[in-house]
Design a protein around this motif. Structure first.
Motif, PDB file in Angstrom:
ATOM      1  N   HIS A  51      -6.720 -12.406   1.605  1.00 49.70           N
ATOM      2  CA  HIS A  51      -6.754 -11.410   2.685  1.00 49.70           C
ATOM      3  C   HIS A  51      -6.786  -9.987   2.117  1.00 49.70           C
ATOM      4  CE1 HIS A  51      -5.114 -13.896   6.343  1.00 49.70           C
ATOM      5  NE2 HIS A  51      -6.312 -14.259   5.960  1.00 49.70           N
ATOM      6  N   ALA A  55      -9.710  -7.318   2.724  1.00 50.41           N
ATOM      7  CA  ALA A  55      -9.395  -6.051   3.396  1.00 50.41           C
ATOM      8  C   ALA A  55      -9.848  -4.865   2.548  1.00 50.41           C
ATOM      9  CB  ALA A  55      -7.896  -5.961   3.675  1.00 50.41           C
ATOM     10  N   VAL A  76      -3.535  -1.500   1.936  1.00 52.55           N
ATOM     11  CA  VAL A  76      -3.877  -2.701   2.714  1.00 52.55           C
ATOM     12  C   VAL A  76      -2.876  -3.832   2.466  1.00 52.55           C
ATOM     13  CG1 VAL A  76      -6.339  -2.169   3.006  1.00 52.55           C
ATOM     14  CG2 VAL A  76      -5.622  -3.609   1.095  1.00 52.55           C
ATOM     15  N   PRO A 225      -9.560  -0.910  11.144  1.00 49.96           N
ATOM     16  CA  PRO A 225      -8.983  -2.060  10.442  1.00 49.96           C
ATOM     17  C   PRO A 225      -8.853  -3.310  11.307  1.00 49.96           C
ATOM     18  CG  PRO A 225      -7.345  -0.325  10.745  1.00 49.96           C
ATOM     19  CD  PRO A 225      -8.656   0.255  11.163  1.00 49.96           C
ATOM     20  N   LEU A 228     -10.650  -6.659  10.683  1.00 55.07           N
ATOM     21  CA  LEU A 228     -10.171  -7.662   9.729  1.00 55.07           C
ATOM     22  C   LEU A 228      -9.739  -8.961  10.408  1.00 55.07           C
ATOM     23  CD1 LEU A 228      -8.161  -5.234   7.437  1.00 55.07           C
ATOM     24  CD2 LEU A 228     -10.324  -6.374   6.885  1.00 55.07           C
TER      25      LEU A 228
END
Ligand SMILES: *Cc1c(COP(=O)(O)O)cnc(C)c1O
Length: 431
Positions: A51, A55, A76, A225, A228
């Protein structure tokens, strides 16, 4: 990366300027000059990436030179320090739980990312003047922003909320932190709070003393964001080889618009469904071409009680400002409170799952689409934990016994809020 104003009457800015300003001087929303397309190799081997790596690679082109590589990686990693589970409820239907952050609403990711970016910019600029984040909330935004900005140096947060119109948990989330977070309890509605905030932004007696910025989804650092969530989901579900559909309970259309950004970056999606409550400006627009916001109506999915969604101009911009082009990837449906309650009941009794009213609206939109596309795989977003909306949920599904750890302890803390009767008292508290 440069950002331009969708009103086209303000200069282009870099990411850091767009975040600090919030909204362009011509009152337009900032929009990236181009949406970066990630290389095929990224999408081909996404299942091998963490992840945090995803990101970083997704956000880096949007951030550009505004944040150095190692700081962005730290930011992040810090922002994404909780889970985003996909729970399959029946064949071809899953829910994406976006409520595992500190305030149990999906807004945590955007609020935390924005807070850390702003903190980084202030430190780098060695700015001596504090920034005041002034925000009106109908419930979820305030809690996420308060937690996200808690103890960030150089930032004061002032939150206006309508007295008696947020849930008990939401109120505690806003009013018990202290430190750099100030809660103002307004005798009035959410619209009154919003109007006071807008007035303060234009009030020179305030802006000459304080640098104000806003923290709702018009801010690019809160909006972007969110793409994501969709990319993490694609990573998990790619292997089943089915066409992917997302149904997003929508209010201001920031979340769904971020999903569409992910699609423009190269992520395959068959369709986006915007599920809305009785505030149905967008379904009516898609049918008639007439954009005609009506009076906002109060519903049990109150975080979506929006009749003039501010991010819809961004949605249109992504699709050449054409309703026709948009309709190939976008479907939208509206559901009243009775339909929402019936959906919460069905999800509980048939699928053994407790959805909150917003998630239930998303479920309805998804089921409607899957009727015509039975071979697709659909994911509806659970945007908040059901305990945040107990007065709407418990009469339908009975008492919720398992309280998440984020709630434990919260209810015993002392509320600290000043009461605000009118604009003058807001002004006094900002001096
Ligand atoms: C804010 C919110 C929404 C709406 O999201 P938008 O990005 O404004 O469309 C939906 N559900 C919950 C629980 C929310 O807090």
């Amino acid at each position: 990366m440069k950002y331009y104003s969708l009103n086209h009457k303000a200069p282009e800015v870099t990411f850091d300027e767009a975040v600090i300003k919030g909204i362009a001087p011509d009152k337009g929303l900032y929009f990236p000059e181009n949406v970066p397309v990630l290389p095929a190799s990224f999408w081909d081997r996404i299942e091998t990436l963490s992840h945090n790596e995803i990101a970083y690679q997704v956000m880096q082109p949007f951030v550009g030179d505004s944040i150095d590589a190692s700081s962005l990686r730290e930011i992040v990693a810090d922002v994404l320090s909780f889970d985003f589970p996909i729970v399959e409820l029946e064949e071809n239907v899953a829910t994406l739980e976006l409520f595992h952050g500190p305030t149990m609403a999906f807004k945590d990711v955007g609020a935390r990312f924005m807070a850390r970016c702003l903190g980084y910019f202030l430190e780098k600029r060695e700015q001596t003047q504090e920034i005041t984040v002034l925000v009106a909330t109908s419930g979820d935004t305030g809690g996420a922003v308060a937690r996200g900005f808690y103890k960030v140096p150089g930032i004061q947060v002032v939150i206006l909320y309508p007295s008696g119109k947020v849930s008990d948990i939401q109120e505690k989330q806003l009013t018990t932190l202290g430190e750099n977070i100030t809660a103002l309890e307004v005798d009035g509605t959410f619209d009154d709070c919003q109007a006071m905030v807008k007035r303060a932004f234009l009030d020179q007696e305030i802006t000459s003393k304080r640098q104000l910025t806003s923290a709702n989804s018009i801010n690019v650092a809160r909006w972007l964001p969110q793409c994501l969530y969709y990319i993490f989901t694609y990573k998990e579900l790619k292997k089943n080889g089915k066409e992917l559909v997302f149904s997003v309970p929508s209010g201001n259309f920031g979340n769904i618009c971020a999903g569409m950004v992910a699609h423009h970056m190269g992520m395959p999606v068959q369709q986006f469904i915007a599920a809305v409550n009785s505030n149905n400006t967008i379904p009516r627009f898609m049918q008639s071409g007439d954009y005609a916001p009506a009076q906002t109506v109060a519903t049990i999915s109150n975080a979506m009680d929006v009749s003039d969604p501010s991010n819809f101009v961004r949605v249109l911009q992504l699709f050449e400002n054409s309703r026709n082009t948009l309709s190939r990837k976008f479907t939208t449906h509206s559901y009243c409170d009775n339909a929402t309650r019936a959906a919460m009941k069905e999800i509980h009794e048939r699928l053994d799952y407790i959805a909150d009213p917003h998630g239930a609206v998303g479920y309805l939109g998804l089921k409607e689409y899957l009727k015509e596309h039975p071979d697709s795989y659909g994911v509806f977003l659970e945007t908040a934990h059901p305990v945040k909306f107990l007065p709407a949920v418990e009469p339908v599904v009975g008492k919720i016994m398992d309280l998440p750890e984020q709630v434990m302890g919260l209810m015993d803390r002392e509320k600290i809020a000043s009461r605000i009767l009118d604009y003058e008292s807001l002004k006094n508290s900002l001096k």
